[in-house]
Design an enzyme around this catalytic site. Structure first.
Site, PDB file in Angstrom:
ATOM      1  N   ARG A  67       0.809  -1.218   0.242  1.00  0.00           N
ATOM      2  CA  ARG A  67      -0.073  -0.210   0.033  1.00  0.00           C
ATOM      3  C   ARG A  67       0.848   1.253  -0.200  1.00  0.00           C
ATOM      4  NH1 ARG A  67      -2.243   2.723   4.753  1.00  0.00           N
ATOM      5  NH2 ARG A  67      -3.874   4.209   4.344  1.00  0.00           N
ATOM      6  N   THR A  74      -7.362  -1.422   9.479  1.00  0.00           N
ATOM      7  CA  THR A  74      -7.131  -0.281  10.692  1.00  0.00           C
ATOM      8  C   THR A  74      -6.711  -1.041  12.122  1.00  0.00           C
ATOM      9  OG1 THR A  74      -8.755   1.027   9.537  1.00  0.00           O
ATOM     10  CG2 THR A  74      -8.075   1.724  11.815  1.00  0.00           C
ATOM     11  N   LYS A  86     -13.115   2.856  -0.046  1.00  0.00           N
ATOM     12  CA  LYS A  86     -12.898   2.731   1.364  1.00  0.00           C
ATOM     13  C   LYS A  86     -14.161   3.365   2.304  1.00  0.00           C
ATOM     14  CE  LYS A  86      -8.986   4.266   3.050  1.00  0.00           C
ATOM     15  NZ  LYS A  86      -7.913   5.375   3.336  1.00  0.00           N
ATOM     16  N   ARG A 106      -9.954  18.403   9.130  1.00  0.00           N
ATOM     17  CA  ARG A 106      -9.162  18.656  10.202  1.00  0.00           C
ATOM     18  C   ARG A 106      -9.232  20.027  10.793  1.00  0.00           C
ATOM     19  NH1 ARG A 106      -5.081  14.929   9.481  1.00  0.00           N
ATOM     20  NH2 ARG A 106      -5.120  13.828   7.557  1.00  0.00           N
TER      21      ARG A 106
END
Length: 497
Positions: free
Chosen positions: A44, A292, A231, A85
């Site tokens: 990845r 994860t 995802k 963010r």
């Protein structure tokens, strides 16, 4: 995984694939080769970190090492997506106390945050939230409840306090943030992904199948057929069966991205959602990656926790195609040890009978000839004594993918002349991809050549049966129309055909 050259006869084959993220840890001298030897099937490249030059350099190294080891290793480029963010604090971080007011201010200096307010790089936040909404910062470590929205300011009360530092992510519980799945940075990274030759491209935070269709359109305009991975991180993406199924169908694979998804839907719903996603992906004939914190403690420890062992094993028993490592191999102290530990856990779980039994589509009809052949081959292999493997001559990898939706303890061997197809199959559970160039072979010798290759690789031996699927016209997409049960003979061991 691709089967190692000249492997010991009938060595246990790990069916669940391992995806490992590259980074500073894998850049250390000798580490990348040791990681590939430890069994990586897919690397990845995380476009959230590093430069285009970093990703290019790492992938070139992977290809060189894989060729030397006789392996086909796929590359997954992972787009950053619209990570929402907070901005930055004057002192780098603050500590928020439970019950105190705190403001997210879209109009303030992005470098001037303090314990009362901070900027936000997502200007639409004030339009996407309203009184009563709950915001989760830094993967849920800090929780804010929205009291009111005043122009560009979101006024909140701290529900769960703690340390909050620069650039930490913001999620809205239950979803609902309107940021598009593909950002300007993603568009630039798509160009990089095409240039360096990744096999799969992961789209972050898709809300619906439309986001996946848009990514495919962008690739198509550039003449690229890179496989897409959705995802699943937003609550909207998994809110109902129709939306989830549409996203799965619009992709070559999906990823259970448990970090942001868990924050948005709540940890208590996450395990059930993981099982649901894996089941739907397999039912709809798509690959699925579970990701994860699978072995996160091994970032700084040479051994996994018991909880991590159970987590990986549970995903394997659910039927995931692949399990993914992130920080463990990108920045951790023990990347090779982590891969070896994951290998052991996968093999252990796969020995359980539940991992080898299947009722996949047993009561359903089929609409494609190649699909019918693939599933028929798997049912035959699971019921006929003495079968060592299922071998699929394929131009695209589609027949092995369909076959791999059925649980079995037997290897599915994808025989393809295309390196792209070989690498694409590296993600499919239980599929061993081997190079098999039929262009110079007579039709009459194809079967014997295939059996000789399986014997050479230690997958079959004289006395075994091999179930072989192929088409009348080799290398034709969707042309698989034949299934044969072949006996492996001594001549195949001697390389005669």
């Amino acid at each position: 995984m691709t089967f190692p050259l000249h492997a010991p006869l009938h060595e246990p084959i790990r069916r669940t694939k391992m995806v490992a993220t590259l980074g500073p840890a894998s850049d250390r001298e000798g580490v990348l080769e040791a990681m590939l030897r430890a069994g990586i099937d897919v690397v990845r490249l995380n476009f959230s970190h590093g430069t285009a030059a970093d990703h290019r350099r790492r992938l070139v190294a992977v290809r060189q090492i894989a060729e030397r080891l006789g392996r086909s290793v796929a590359a997954l480029g992972d787009l950053q997506g619209p990570k929402i963010r907070v901005a930055r604090f004057r002192e780098g971080a603050v500590t928020l106390e439970e019950g105190q007011p705190f403001i997210l201010d879209m109009g303030m200096d992005t470098e001037a945050g303090d314990s009362t307010r901070v900027g936000c790089e997502y200007a639409q936040l004030a339009e996407d939230v309203s009184a009563g909404d709950r915001l989760l910062l830094d993967d849920g470590r800090v929780v804010l409840d929205v009291e009111r929205v005043d122009g560009q300011q979101v006024h909140t009360i701290v529900v769960t306090g703690g340390r909050l530092s620069d650039n930490k992510g913001i999620n809205k519980q239950g979803g609902g943030l309107s940021a598009p799945a593909l950002t300007d940075k993603d568009l630039a990274d798509i160009e990089t992904a095409i240039e360096i030759g990744v096999d799969y491209l992961a789209v972050s935070f898709p809300r619906s199948a439309d986001d996946m269709h848009e990514a495919r359109r962008l690739l198509g305009e550039r003449g690229s057929e890179i496989g897409l991975v959705a995802k699943l991180e937003r609550a909207e993406a998994v809110a109902d069966d129709a939306t989830l199924d549409a996203i799965i169908k619009a992709s070559e694979a999906v990823m259970v991205a448990r970090g942001d998804l868990g924050v948005e839907i709540g940890d208590e719903k996450l395990i059930g959602m993981q099982k649901r996603i894996i089941k739907r992906a397999r039912t709809l004939d798509r690959a699925v990656i579970t990701a994860t914190q699978m072995m996160e403690s091994m970032i700084s420890s040479p051994l996994p926790t018991r909880a991590e062992v159970f987590d990986v094993a549970n995903a394997v028993l659910d039927g995931t195609d692949a399990v993914m490592l992130s920080g463990e191999t990108a920045v951790g102290e023990y990347p090779v040890e982590t891969l070896k530990a994951m290998q052991r856990v996968c093999l252990g779980a796969e020995r359980e009978r539940i991992a080898q039994e299947s009722s996949h589509r047993i009561h359903e009809g089929f609409f494609r000839i190649d699909e019918t052949i693939a599933l028929s081959a798997m049912y035959a292999a699971n019921h006929l004594k003495g079968v060592a493997a299922i071998a699929c001559m394929t131009s695209t990898g589609y027949t092995p993918l369909i076959a791999s939706r059925i649980r079995s303890g037997l290897p599915i061997v994808g025989l393809a002349h295309s390196p792209v197809a070989q690498r694409r199959m590296a993600l499919y559970r239980g599929v061993v991809s081997l190079p098999f160039d039929t262009t110079a072979m007579a039709v009459t010798e194809l079967n014997d050549r295939a059996l000789a290759l399986l014997v050479k690789q230690g997958i079959a031996e004289p006395g075994d049966y091999v179930i072989l699927t192929r088409g009348d016209e080799m290398n034709a997409h969707g042309g698989t129309n034949t299934m044969k049960i072949l006996a492996v003979e001594q001549k195949h061991k001697e390389g005669k055909g």
